[in-house]
Scaffold this active site. Structure first.
Site, PDB file in Angstrom:
ATOM      1  N   GLY A  16       0.949  -1.017  -0.061  1.00 34.00           N
ATOM      2  CA  GLY A  16       0.129   0.096   0.124  1.00 34.00           C
ATOM      3  C   GLY A  16       0.921   1.178   0.158  1.00 34.00           C
ATOM      4  O   GLY A  16       2.164   1.240  -0.021  1.00 34.00           O
ATOM      5  N   LYS A  22       0.626   0.335   6.714  1.00 35.70           N
ATOM      6  CA  LYS A  22       1.376  -1.043   6.760  1.00 35.70           C
ATOM      7  C   LYS A  22       2.302  -1.357   8.100  1.00 35.70           C
ATOM      8  O   LYS A  22       2.368  -2.525   8.370  1.00 35.70           O
ATOM      9  CB  LYS A  22       2.350  -0.774   5.493  1.00 35.70           C
ATOM     10  CG  LYS A  22       1.777  -0.650   4.130  1.00 35.70           C
ATOM     11  CD  LYS A  22       2.906  -0.597   3.191  1.00 35.70           C
ATOM     12  CE  LYS A  22       3.607   0.553   3.177  1.00 35.70           C
ATOM     13  NZ  LYS A  22       3.071   1.855   3.383  1.00 35.70           N
ATOM     14  N   SER A  23       3.029  -0.117   8.392  1.00 32.51           N
ATOM     15  CA  SER A  23       3.753  -0.521   9.648  1.00 32.51           C
ATOM     16  C   SER A  23       2.967  -0.612  10.879  1.00 32.51           C
ATOM     17  O   SER A  23       3.432  -1.606  11.523  1.00 32.51           O
ATOM     18  CB  SER A  23       4.739   0.704   9.902  1.00 32.51           C
ATOM     19  OG  SER A  23       5.588   1.085   8.889  1.00 32.51           O
ATOM     20  N   GLU A  91       9.534  -1.572   5.173  1.00 33.47           N
ATOM     21  CA  GLU A  91      10.139  -0.912   4.137  1.00 33.47           C
ATOM     22  C   GLU A  91      11.048  -1.825   2.977  1.00 33.47           C
ATOM     23  O   GLU A  91      11.769  -1.562   2.601  1.00 33.47           O
ATOM     24  CB  GLU A  91      11.149   0.104   4.599  1.00 33.47           C
ATOM     25  CG  GLU A  91      10.464   1.199   5.772  1.00 33.47           C
ATOM     26  CD  GLU A  91       9.438   1.961   5.006  1.00 33.47           C
ATOM     27  OE1 GLU A  91       9.209   2.221   3.498  1.00 33.47           O
ATOM     28  OE2 GLU A  91       8.676   2.796   5.659  1.00 33.47           O
ATOM     29  N   CYS A 185      -5.046   9.758  -4.248  1.00 30.31           N
ATOM     30  CA  CYS A 185      -5.967   8.895  -5.133  1.00 30.31           C
ATOM     31  C   CYS A 185      -5.220   8.890  -6.618  1.00 30.31           C
ATOM     32  O   CYS A 185      -4.752   9.788  -6.788  1.00 30.31           O
ATOM     33  CB  CYS A 185      -7.562   9.044  -5.066  1.00 30.31           C
ATOM     34  SG  CYS A 185      -7.863  10.492  -6.040  1.00 30.31           S
TER      35      CYS A 185
HETATM   36  P1  ADP Z   1       2.715   3.132   6.353  1.00 22.87           P
HETATM   37  O1  ADP Z   1       3.590   2.337   7.020  1.00 22.87           O
HETATM   38  O2  ADP Z   1       1.722   2.746   5.694  1.00 22.87           O
HETATM   39  O3  ADP Z   1       3.290   4.525   5.828  1.00 22.87           O
HETATM   40  P2  ADP Z   1       1.964   3.825   8.977  1.00 22.87           P
HETATM   41  O4  ADP Z   1       1.517   2.795   9.647  1.00 22.87           O
HETATM   42  O5  ADP Z   1       3.259   4.584   9.345  1.00 22.87           O
HETATM   43  O6  ADP Z   1       1.757   3.737   7.517  1.00 22.87           O
HETATM   44  O7  ADP Z   1       1.073   5.068   9.497  1.00 22.87           O
HETATM   45  C1  ADP Z   1      -0.665   5.087   9.476  1.00 22.87           C
HETATM   46  C2  ADP Z   1      -1.095   6.248  10.176  1.00 22.87           C
HETATM   47  O8  ADP Z   1      -0.919   7.422   9.237  1.00 22.87           O
HETATM   48  C3  ADP Z   1      -2.623   6.067  10.271  1.00 22.87           C
HETATM   49  O9  ADP Z   1      -3.260   5.459  11.336  1.00 22.87           O
HETATM   50  C4  ADP Z   1      -3.004   7.506  10.567  1.00 22.87           C
HETATM   51  O10 ADP Z   1      -2.951   7.785  11.910  1.00 22.87           O
HETATM   52  C5  ADP Z   1      -2.024   8.069   9.999  1.00 22.87           C
HETATM   53  N1  ADP Z   1      -2.125   9.104   8.575  1.00 22.87           N
HETATM   54  C6  ADP Z   1      -1.589  10.230   8.273  1.00 22.87           C
HETATM   55  N2  ADP Z   1      -1.943  10.606   7.139  1.00 22.87           N
HETATM   56  C7  ADP Z   1      -2.853   9.640   6.600  1.00 22.87           C
HETATM   57  C8  ADP Z   1      -3.588   9.614   5.248  1.00 22.87           C
HETATM   58  N3  ADP Z   1      -3.506  10.509   4.525  1.00 22.87           N
HETATM   59  N4  ADP Z   1      -4.420   8.466   5.213  1.00 22.87           N
HETATM   60  C9  ADP Z   1      -4.370   7.698   6.398  1.00 22.87           C
HETATM   61  N5  ADP Z   1      -3.785   7.802   7.493  1.00 22.87           N
HETATM   62  C10 ADP Z   1      -2.827   8.869   7.569  1.00 22.87           C
HETATM   63 ZN    ZN Z   2      -8.145  12.244  -4.536  1.00 18.08          ZN
END
Ligand code: ADP
Ligand code: ZN
Length: 202
Positions: A16, A22-23, A91, A185
C-alpha cells in the site's frame, strides 16, 4: 480468506501507499507473534529513518523485539539467528532483489515471513522487489490511505518538492530541495513532465 496452513512456513506481504497503515499492521502481527512466544526478528531498511530507535515491540510479559536496520537481503541472511520462527521486514521496497530468494528460502524452511512495503514509487510505477514479492506470497494485503486532496481511498504516493508536484524525471534524491510525500488517489496524483504547464498541476 487466508486459511491457516497445516505446515509452517509461508510469506505474507503488507502493501500500500505511505500512510496506509502498513507499519501499524506489521507491528500488530509481530506483537501477536511475540505473545504466541515465537522467536521473532524484525528488520527495516536503513534508508528509512522514521523509526530510528523507536521500533520496538513488547509483549505484556516483557519480551521485546527491536527492529534491526539492514542494507541488503544478504545482511538479513547474515543476522538471522538459529531458531527464528518469524521474520518481519519493514520498508521492503528499498531492498535488492535478493529478498525474493531469501523470502522463498526461509518460507521453504518453515519460517513465517512478513514483508511490508510501498508497492508504487512516486510515479505510480511498481517499486523495487515489491511486485515479485506480492507474486510469490501466499497472502497479500493491499491497504489504502486517505487522499489528502479529495478524501477518497489513496493508492498513490504524491511526491512534492518545495511544495510542488515532483517532475517525472526528477532524481530519487533531491539535493537542496525540500521534499515531502502525500497520500493521494489516482485522480489527484500529479507527476508532470518537464514541458507541462505546472501552474495547472498543483
Ligand atoms: P505506512 O507504514 O503505510 O506508511 P503507518 O502505519 O506508518 O503507515 O501510518 C498509518 C497512520 O498514519 C494512520 O493510522 C493515520 O493515523 C496516519 N495518517 C496520516 N496521514 C494519513 C492519510 N492521508 N491517510 C491515512 N492515514 C494517515
Ligand atoms: Zn483524490
Amino acid at each position: 480468506m487466508f486459511q491457516q496452513p497445516t505446515r509452517s512456513g509461508w510469506i505474507e506481504v503488507i502493501s500500500g501507499v505511505m500512510f496506509s497503515g502498513k507499519s501499524e499492521e506489521l507491528i500488530r502481527r509481530v506483537r501477536r507473534a511475540v505473545i504466541a512466544r515465537k522467536q521473532v526478528q524484525v528488520f527495516k531498511s536503513h534508508l528509512d529513518a522514521r523509526y530510528a530507535g523507536l521500533f520496538s515491540v513488547s509483549s505484556h510479559d516483557g519480551v521485546t523485539v527491536e527492529a534491526e536496520p539492514v542494507d541488503s537481503a544478504e545482511e538479513i541472511a547474515r543476522r538471522l539467528r538459529d531458531g527464528t520462527e518469524v521474520v518481519a521486514v519493514d520498508e521492503a521496497q528499498f531492498l535488492d532483489d535478493g529478498i525474493v530468494d531469501l523470502a522463498n528460502r526461509l518460507a521453504d524452511q518453515g519460517v513465517r515471513v512478513i514483508l511490508a512495503g510501498t508497492d508504487v514509487d512516486f510515479r505510480g510505477l511498481p517499486f523495487g522487489p515489491m511486485p515479485t514479492l506480492m507474486c510469490i506470497a501466499e497472502v497479500v494485503d493491499k491497504f489504502q490511505a486517505i487522499c489528502v486532496v479529495c478524501g477518497g481511498p489513496a493508492t498513490r504516493n504524491q511526491r512534492l518538492v518545495n511544495g510542488r508536484p515532483a517532475l517525472w524525471d526528477s532524481p530519487i534524491i533531491m539535493v537542496g530541495g525540500r521534499e515531502s510525500y502525500e497520500a493521494r488517489c489516482r485522480h489527484c496524483h500529479r507527476v508532470p513532465r518537464q514541458d507541462e504547464d505546472q501552474t495547472a498541476l498543483l
